[in-house]
Motif scaffolding. Structure first.
Motif, short mmCIF file in Angstrom:
data_model
loop_
_atom_site.label_atom_id
_atom_site.label_comp_id
_atom_site.label_asym_id
_atom_site.label_seq_id
_atom_site.Cartn_x
_atom_site.Cartn_y
_atom_site.Cartn_z
N ILE A 50 19.19 -21.76 -4.56
CA ILE A 50 18.75 -21.45 -5.93
C ILE A 50 18.71 -22.72 -6.78
CG2 ILE A 50 19.28 -20.14 -8.02
CD1 ILE A 50 18.43 -18.34 -5.72
N GLU A 51 19.73 -23.56 -6.66
CA GLU A 51 19.78 -24.80 -7.44
C GLU A 51 18.62 -25.73 -7.09
OE1 GLU A 51 23.70 -26.36 -6.76
OE2 GLU A 51 24.63 -24.68 -7.83
N GLU A 52 18.31 -25.85 -5.81
CA GLU A 52 17.19 -26.69 -5.38
C GLU A 52 15.87 -26.14 -5.90
OE1 GLU A 52 15.52 -29.02 -1.43
OE2 GLU A 52 17.09 -27.50 -1.19
N PHE A 53 15.71 -24.82 -5.84
CA PHE A 53 14.51 -24.18 -6.37
C PHE A 53 14.39 -24.44 -7.87
CE2 PHE A 53 12.27 -20.53 -8.21
CZ PHE A 53 11.10 -20.54 -7.45
N ASP A 54 15.47 -24.24 -8.61
CA ASP A 54 15.46 -24.47 -10.06
C ASP A 54 15.10 -25.91 -10.41
OD1 ASP A 54 16.13 -21.83 -10.55
OD2 ASP A 54 18.25 -22.25 -10.96
N ARG A 55 15.67 -26.87 -9.69
CA ARG A 55 15.37 -28.29 -9.96
C ARG A 55 13.89 -28.58 -9.72
NH1 ARG A 55 20.32 -29.06 -7.42
NH2 ARG A 55 19.31 -29.58 -5.44
N ALA A 56 13.35 -28.03 -8.66
CA ALA A 56 11.94 -28.29 -8.32
C ALA A 56 11.01 -27.72 -9.38
CB ALA A 56 11.61 -27.71 -6.95
N GLU A 89 11.52 -27.09 -12.44
CA GLU A 89 11.66 -27.80 -13.71
C GLU A 89 10.80 -29.06 -13.75
OE1 GLU A 89 13.14 -27.35 -16.71
OE2 GLU A 89 13.59 -25.30 -16.05
N LYS A 90 10.63 -29.71 -12.62
CA LYS A 90 9.88 -30.98 -12.61
C LYS A 90 8.39 -30.80 -12.39
CE LYS A 90 10.51 -32.20 -7.78
NZ LYS A 90 10.98 -33.18 -6.81
N TRP A 91 7.95 -29.62 -11.97
CA TRP A 91 6.53 -29.40 -11.69
C TRP A 91 5.79 -28.96 -12.94
CZ3 TRP A 91 7.96 -26.03 -6.92
CH2 TRP A 91 8.24 -26.86 -5.83
N PRO A 92 4.87 -29.78 -13.49
CA PRO A 92 4.15 -29.40 -14.70
C PRO A 92 3.20 -28.22 -14.52
CG PRO A 92 3.40 -31.54 -13.89
CD PRO A 92 4.56 -31.13 -13.04
N HIS A 93 2.78 -27.94 -13.29
CA HIS A 93 1.92 -26.77 -13.05
C HIS A 93 2.63 -25.46 -13.41
CE1 HIS A 93 -0.52 -29.54 -10.61
NE2 HIS A 93 -1.47 -28.62 -10.65
N VAL A 94 3.95 -25.44 -13.28
CA VAL A 94 4.72 -24.21 -13.52
C VAL A 94 5.02 -24.11 -15.02
CG1 VAL A 94 6.84 -22.93 -13.02
CG2 VAL A 94 5.73 -24.28 -11.21
N GLN A 95 4.42 -23.10 -15.64
CA GLN A 95 4.61 -22.88 -17.07
C GLN A 95 5.79 -21.96 -17.36
OE1 GLN A 95 2.36 -24.30 -19.64
NE2 GLN A 95 2.47 -25.55 -17.78
N GLU A 96 6.03 -21.01 -16.49
CA GLU A 96 7.13 -20.05 -16.66
C GLU A 96 7.71 -19.71 -15.29
OE1 GLU A 96 6.04 -16.50 -18.83
OE2 GLU A 96 4.69 -17.64 -20.14
N CYS A 97 8.99 -19.37 -15.29
CA CYS A 97 9.64 -18.89 -14.08
C CYS A 97 10.59 -17.77 -14.49
CB CYS A 97 10.41 -20.00 -13.39
SG CYS A 97 11.34 -19.41 -11.95
N HIS A 98 10.44 -16.63 -13.84
CA HIS A 98 11.27 -15.47 -14.12
C HIS A 98 11.93 -14.99 -12.84
CE1 HIS A 98 9.32 -14.93 -18.07
NE2 HIS A 98 8.25 -15.38 -17.43
N ALA A 99 13.26 -14.83 -12.88
CA ALA A 99 13.94 -14.16 -11.78
C ALA A 99 13.61 -12.68 -11.92
CB ALA A 99 15.44 -14.39 -11.86
N THR A 100 13.24 -12.04 -10.82
CA THR A 100 12.77 -10.65 -10.91
C THR A 100 13.53 -9.74 -9.95
OG1 THR A 100 11.04 -11.07 -9.26
CG2 THR A 100 10.44 -11.37 -11.58
N SER A 101 13.46 -8.46 -10.29
CA SER A 101 13.97 -7.44 -9.37
C SER A 101 12.80 -7.00 -8.49
CB SER A 101 14.52 -6.25 -10.16
OG SER A 101 13.48 -5.66 -10.92
N GLY A 102 13.10 -6.27 -7.45
CA GLY A 102 12.02 -5.74 -6.60
C GLY A 102 11.82 -6.56 -5.34
N ASP A 103 10.58 -6.62 -4.90
CA ASP A 103 10.25 -7.22 -3.62
C ASP A 103 10.35 -8.74 -3.59
OD1 ASP A 103 9.74 -4.71 -2.58
OD2 ASP A 103 7.59 -4.79 -3.04
N TYR A 104 10.29 -9.39 -4.75
CA TYR A 104 10.29 -10.85 -4.80
C TYR A 104 11.46 -11.33 -5.64
CZ TYR A 104 5.60 -9.98 -3.10
OH TYR A 104 4.55 -9.54 -2.36
#
Length: 96
Positions: free
Chosen positions: A22-28, A30-45
């Motif tokens: 999770i920490e490695e995913f979060d760090r990545a 944060e540095k990628w300008p293509h990613v505008q939003e990130c939401h932890a979700t319930s369900g299949d993903y």
């Protein structure tokens, strides 16, 4: 107007939920300008990312050279916005 014509919603599943993964995913993301939003979700993903790109080739490059290369990412399932019906930053605040 700024040349970012593709809006994608990438649903990401991780191999595991270990703290290091999770920490490695979060760090990545944060540095990628293509990613505008990130939401932890319930369900299949595990996460839903809002990603902007110049065009499909730009998105494909980001996907294949960044997101899919991140250790711990198991799958990415992407939906593309065909058109926006509503975009706002207005919040539903009510007077108390």
């Amino acid at each position: 107007a700024v040349g970012l014509n593709v809006v994608a919603f990438a649903h990401v599943s991780l191999e595991n939920h270990h703290a290091e993964t999770i920490e490695e995913f979060d760090r990545a993301i944060e540095k990628w300008p293509h990613v505008q939003e990130c939401h932890a979700t319930s369900g299949d993903y595990d996460f839903m990312l809002k990603i902007v790109a110049a065009d499909m080739a730009d998105y494909d490059t980001f996907l294949s050279q960044s997101l899919l290369l991140l250790p711990g990412v198991r799958t990415v399932n992407t939906s593309f916005s065909l058109r926006s019906r509503k975009l706002t930053t207005h919040l539903p605040l009510h007077a108390v």
